[in-house]
Design a protein around this motif. Structure first.
Motif, PDB file in Angstrom:
ATOM      1  N   ASP A 140       9.397  -3.671  13.235  1.00 23.76           N
ATOM      2  CA  ASP A 140       9.506  -2.690  12.148  1.00 23.76           C
ATOM      3  C   ASP A 140       8.926  -3.217  10.845  1.00 23.76           C
ATOM      4  OD1 ASP A 140      10.568  -0.707  13.696  1.00 23.76           O
ATOM      5  OD2 ASP A 140      12.662  -1.208  13.260  1.00 23.76           O
ATOM      6  N   GLY A 161       0.787  -1.231   0.000  1.00 25.87           N
ATOM      7  CA  GLY A 161       0.000   0.000   0.000  1.00 25.87           C
ATOM      8  C   GLY A 161       0.812   1.270   0.000  1.00 25.87           C
ATOM      9  N   TRP A 162       2.110   1.134  -0.160  1.00 24.74           N
ATOM     10  CA  TRP A 162       2.917   2.366  -0.275  1.00 24.74           C
ATOM     11  C   TRP A 162       2.517   3.090  -1.549  1.00 24.74           C
ATOM     12  CZ3 TRP A 162       8.509   3.465   1.290  1.00 24.74           C
ATOM     13  CH2 TRP A 162       8.703   3.151   2.632  1.00 24.74           C
ATOM     14  N   ARG A 209      -5.272  -0.277  -1.900  1.00 22.70           N
ATOM     15  CA  ARG A 209      -4.693  -1.469  -1.260  1.00 22.70           C
ATOM     16  C   ARG A 209      -4.463  -1.216   0.228  1.00 22.70           C
ATOM     17  NH1 ARG A 209      -1.832  -1.845  -6.081  1.00 22.70           N
ATOM     18  NH2 ARG A 209      -0.010  -0.739  -5.300  1.00 22.70           N
ATOM     19  N   ARG A 210      -3.881  -0.039   0.507  1.00 17.70           N
ATOM     20  CA  ARG A 210      -3.544   0.258   1.902  1.00 17.70           C
ATOM     21  C   ARG A 210      -4.795   0.262   2.793  1.00 17.70           C
ATOM     22  NH1 ARG A 210      -1.772   6.180   3.407  1.00 17.70           N
ATOM     23  NH2 ARG A 210       0.121   5.782   2.257  1.00 17.70           N
ATOM     24  N   ILE A 266       5.394  -2.521  10.959  1.00 16.94           N
ATOM     25  CA  ILE A 266       5.082  -1.085  10.878  1.00 16.94           C
ATOM     26  C   ILE A 266       5.285  -0.525   9.458  1.00 16.94           C
ATOM     27  CG2 ILE A 266       5.827   1.195  11.725  1.00 16.94           C
ATOM     28  CD1 ILE A 266       6.450  -0.145  14.418  1.00 16.94           C
ATOM     29  N   VAL A 267       6.137  -1.183   8.664  1.00 17.52           N
ATOM     30  CA  VAL A 267       6.490  -0.651   7.330  1.00 17.52           C
ATOM     31  C   VAL A 267       5.287  -0.165   6.497  1.00 17.52           C
ATOM     32  CG1 VAL A 267       7.278  -1.442   5.043  1.00 17.52           C
ATOM     33  CG2 VAL A 267       8.792  -1.582   6.985  1.00 17.52           C
ATOM     34  N   PRO A 268       4.188  -0.933   6.431  1.00 17.84           N
ATOM     35  CA  PRO A 268       3.082  -0.454   5.585  1.00 17.84           C
ATOM     36  C   PRO A 268       2.460   0.866   6.059  1.00 17.84           C
ATOM     37  CG  PRO A 268       2.804  -2.775   6.102  1.00 17.84           C
ATOM     38  CD  PRO A 268       3.911  -2.276   6.971  1.00 17.84           C
ATOM     39  N   THR A 309      16.543  -6.670   7.043  1.00 17.73           N
ATOM     40  CA  THR A 309      17.311  -5.820   7.968  1.00 17.73           C
ATOM     41  C   THR A 309      16.422  -5.092   8.966  1.00 17.73           C
ATOM     42  OG1 THR A 309      17.228  -4.087   6.337  1.00 17.73           O
ATOM     43  CG2 THR A 309      19.234  -5.418   6.385  1.00 17.73           C
ATOM     44  N   LEU A 310      15.133  -5.380   8.918  1.00 15.36           N
ATOM     45  CA  LEU A 310      14.233  -4.754   9.894  1.00 15.36           C
ATOM     46  C   LEU A 310      13.774  -5.802  10.897  1.00 15.36           C
ATOM     47  CD1 LEU A 310      11.937  -2.526   7.624  1.00 15.36           C
ATOM     48  CD2 LEU A 310      14.032  -1.885   8.818  1.00 15.36           C
ATOM     49  N   ILE A 320      11.402  -7.725   5.202  1.00 17.68           N
ATOM     50  CA  ILE A 320      12.645  -7.010   4.906  1.00 17.68           C
ATOM     51  C   ILE A 320      13.694  -7.468   5.921  1.00 17.68           C
ATOM     52  CG2 ILE A 320      13.717  -4.718   4.812  1.00 17.68           C
ATOM     53  CD1 ILE A 320      10.898  -3.777   3.786  1.00 17.68           C
ATOM     54  N   ILE A 340       4.140   3.525   6.941  1.00 14.82           N
ATOM     55  CA  ILE A 340       4.975   4.689   6.599  1.00 14.82           C
ATOM     56  C   ILE A 340       4.265   5.488   5.504  1.00 14.82           C
ATOM     57  CG2 ILE A 340       7.161   5.414   5.540  1.00 14.82           C
ATOM     58  CD1 ILE A 340       8.505   3.072   6.983  1.00 14.82           C
ATOM     59  N   GLY A 341       4.113   6.755   5.765  1.00 10.70           N
ATOM     60  CA  GLY A 341       3.400   7.613   4.809  1.00 10.70           C
ATOM     61  C   GLY A 341       1.926   7.745   5.145  1.00 10.70           C
ATOM     62  N   ARG A 397       1.681  -7.977   9.645  1.00  9.61           N
ATOM     63  CA  ARG A 397       1.897  -6.873   8.704  1.00  9.61           C
ATOM     64  C   ARG A 397       0.668  -6.656   7.815  1.00  9.61           C
ATOM     65  NH1 ARG A 397       6.617  -7.731   4.410  1.00  9.61           N
ATOM     66  NH2 ARG A 397       5.074  -9.228   3.672  1.00  9.61           N
ATOM     67  N   SER A 413      -2.689   2.228  -4.958  1.00 10.96           N
ATOM     68  CA  SER A 413      -1.900   2.010  -3.731  1.00 10.96           C
ATOM     69  C   SER A 413      -2.729   2.353  -2.496  1.00 10.96           C
ATOM     70  CB  SER A 413      -0.647   2.880  -3.746  1.00 10.96           C
ATOM     71  OG  SER A 413       0.182   2.529  -4.800  1.00 10.96           O
ATOM     72  N   LEU A 414      -3.406   3.481  -2.581  1.00  9.80           N
ATOM     73  CA  LEU A 414      -4.240   3.913  -1.459  1.00  9.80           C
ATOM     74  C   LEU A 414      -5.370   2.905  -1.220  1.00  9.80           C
ATOM     75  CD1 LEU A 414      -4.458   6.283   0.510  1.00  9.80           C
ATOM     76  CD2 LEU A 414      -6.027   7.377  -1.090  1.00  9.80           C
ATOM     77  N   PHE A 436      -1.947  -8.225   2.257  1.00 16.61           N
ATOM     78  CA  PHE A 436      -1.350  -9.316   1.467  1.00 16.61           C
ATOM     79  C   PHE A 436      -0.498 -10.222   2.346  1.00 16.61           C
ATOM     80  CE2 PHE A 436      -2.162  -6.574  -2.184  1.00 16.61           C
ATOM     81  CZ  PHE A 436      -2.479  -7.494  -3.167  1.00 16.61           C
TER      82      PHE A 436
END
Lengths: 375, 230
Positions: B107, A286-287, B86-87, B110-112, B102-103, B100, B114-115, B159, B83-84, B92
């Motif tokens: 985190d 969703g980004w 989906r969010r 939390i990634v989804p 390295t997270l 990811i 962001i923004g 997630r 995108s919006l 998914f």
């Protein structure tokens, strides 16, 4: 976790590439900082020397664009200038860059009219001033004394003639601190330029206004063909060496900017190609495309800002080093200022944005399903 | 007649086509499907039958060649920002987890966000609550490389839920897990979906998994062979 931290993390997990990119940007920025600060410092140190002497106007040959304008016969010009309204004093100055020691690079040798106002801003730290206009002595700037390993009472040989060091002085201008000073008569003798000066310095009386200065300039233009009356700032800015050094500094800014932007561009392009699937995941989660662009541009800007900071530190170090090598000591005085550093950081950010924008745009245009299938 | 069959469709698909290579490859070929709010639908079929393609189109990861899709009365053709969409509506879950590396687990969850408009504290608290609910309270700060396959998929489930979607799309979520972990993940996923009244569409090869769904859709050659209607 926020966008900035995520961007930092993406850079942190590729330390080799991040380090190389930051180093490349830093080298470019260091070159910009060192060359620009020296170019400006070169200009500023000459202007400082002229200003410190209390000179209001300088009269020289119109075609002279050197650090030391071409010498000319001073007598008639001096008489004409002395008769102009509000002119208090007109004194000649002769300067040459001469070798005075086999162990040291050439230094400036100035000849100033004995007893004129030019000497007043200097501070004698040892010995004495020349006692007469014909006395074969020199006084040495503190920096020149250190470079030449000379002290009061020693002798220096200039153009085959021996002079005694009468004293040591300090000046606020680095070019004077690194110079030898004698009377104008002695300088004319030793350089075989009798009656000649490079410039005539005009000191106006206390009542003189800006309008009076403009009037003098106009009168010189009309009554002394081939001569020009200018301020010290104008003289320095017209100086060919200053112009060349500024042009080199501008060229360096352009080249460093282009190379820096290309380095960032290449790094970010490689980075997004490697992270195609990750970008697909972020899009699937969703980004928005705008957030992807912000992420990639943020990474590019972080790289360039880091390069900028390291580059500034390196550039200051290089300039400091150049100031202190034997060949350059007493001739340049690099100047730095917060606005300059902010401008350099602005340049860094700009090249980050320029270098990061296309890769960011490319990443944002990825089709999530294709990106997820990417091997 | 069950309560589910009375509920309104969350998703309606009519004459859906997804063609590639100028129509030579027909990944989806005239698919009709209704999915009801809160329904757990599994999609089964051989490889290349169009299961994942259907999931991708439903999830707006691929744009259809033709056909009509409506999500809660909103035609996909009218969606301005996929995108919006989906969010706000879809979570998914992938077979390969796609965390990811390295997270930390926290985190990654939390990634989804962001923004998004909420505060970082708010999302962090929600992510911690989800991971706790999924039995990963003591794994919040572990990196994916230090988690078992089952734990990674539980992080992926958390997630998928972080933005409070209405529909979960899961592509073989147990495909990379051993049977014990697969059963555990499936229990957790179906439990949360039921508890929150979410719609779950899951692609699976595993008959024991599809047996737990409300409806099984069987696909072949880009078409639904069986189970198109609720």
């Amino acid at each position: 976790m926020n966008l900035f931290r995520f961007a930092l993390d993406n850079l942190y997990r590729r330390p080799a590439r991040t380090g190389l990119t930051v180093s490349a940007i830093a080298l470019g920025i260091a070159a910009v900082v060192a060359l620009t600060s020296i170019a400006w410092g070169f200009e500023a140190s000459w202007q400082k020397a002229n200003d410190a002497r209390g000179t209001d106007l300088i009269v020289t040959k119109m075609t002279s664009e050197n650090t030391m304008p071409s010498p000319f016969k001073a007598e008639k010009v001096q008489q004409t200038l002395a008769g102009l309204p509000h002119v208090k004093e007109v004194v000649g100055l002769l300067s040459e860059m001469l070798t005075v020691s086999n162990d040291a690079p050439p230094v400036f040798v100035f000849g100033w009219v004995y007893g004129s106002y030019l000497w007043e801003h200097l501070k004698l730290v040892d010995g004495r001033w020349p006692a007469s206009r014909e006395e074969p002595v020199v006084v040495i700037g503190a920096l020149a004394a250190e470079m030449l390993h000379k002290k009061t009472g020693d002798q220096v040989e200039i153009e085959g003639r021996v002079f005694q060091v009468a004293g040591i002085f300090e000046s606020s201008a680095v070019v004077e601190n690194g110079a030898l000073l004698m009377t104008l008569d002695m300088a004319q003798q030793v350089t075989d330029k009798p009656g000649k000066v490079n410039v005539l310095n005009i000191k106006m009386d206390a009542d003189a206004t800006e309008a009076d200065l403009r009037s003098i300039k106009e009168q010189v233009k009309q009554t002394l063909p081939g001569f020009v009356a200018i301020t010290s700032g104008e003289l320095v800015s017209k100086n060919a060496v200053v112009r060349i050094s500024k042009a080199m500094s501008n060229a360096t800014i352009l080249i460093a900017g282009l190379v820096g932007a290309l380095v960032v561009f290449n790094t970010m392009l490689m980075s997004i190609n490697e992270r195609t699937r990750e970008i697909g995941i972020l899009l699937a989660l969703g980004w928005q495309r705008g957030t992807i662009i912000k992420l990639i541009v943020s990474e590019a800007v972080i790289l360039s800002v880091a390069g900028g900071v390291v580059g500034i530190v390196m550039g200051v170090g290089i300039a400091w080093g150049l100031e202190h090598i034997e060949l350059m000591r007493g001739k340049i005085d690099a100047i730095f200022s917060m606005p300059f550093f902010f401008a350099v950081m602005g340049l860094s950010v700009l090249l980050g944005i320029c270098g990061g924008f296309y890769p960011a745009f490319k990443a944002a245009r990825s089709l999530p399903s294709a990106a997820l299938r990417y091997e | 007649m069950s309560a589910l069959s009375l509920s309104t469709p969350i998703l309606r698909i009519k004459a859906l086509n997804l063609h590639f290579d100028e129509g030579r490859i027909k990944a989806l070929n005239g698919v009709d499907l209704d999915v009801r709010e809160g329904e757990f639908v599994s999609i089964a079929g051989p490889s290349g039958s169009g299961k994942s393609s259907l999931l991708n189109v439903i999830g707006t990861l691929d744009a259809p060649t033709s056909g009509e899709l409506v999500f809660r009365d909103q035609p996909y053709s009218k969606i301005g920002d996929a995108s919006l969409f989906r969010r706000e509506n879809i979570g998914f879950i992938f077979q390969a987890f796609y965390l990811i590396p390295t997270l930390s687990a926290l985190d990654n969850v939390i990634v989804p966000t962001i923004g998004c408009d909420g505060t970082a504290d708010e999302y962090k608290a929600h992510a911690e609550a989800l991971l706790t609910q999924l039995g990963l309270r003591d794994r919040l700060h572990h990196f994916p490389g230090k988690l078992s396959g089952g734990e990674r998929q539980r992080v992926a489930i958390a997630r998928s839920l972080i933005n409070r979607p209405r529909m979960i799309l899961a592509d073989e979520p147990t495909g990379s897990l051993d049977s014990a972990n697969a059963a555990q993940v499936l229990d957790i996923l179906t439990g949360i979906v039921k508890e929150q009244g979410l719609t779950l569409i899951m692609v699976t090869h595993d008959a024991t998994v599809s047996a737990r769904s409300d409806r099984i859709i069987r696909m072949r050659d880009g078409k639904i062979e069986q189970g198109a209607s609720a």
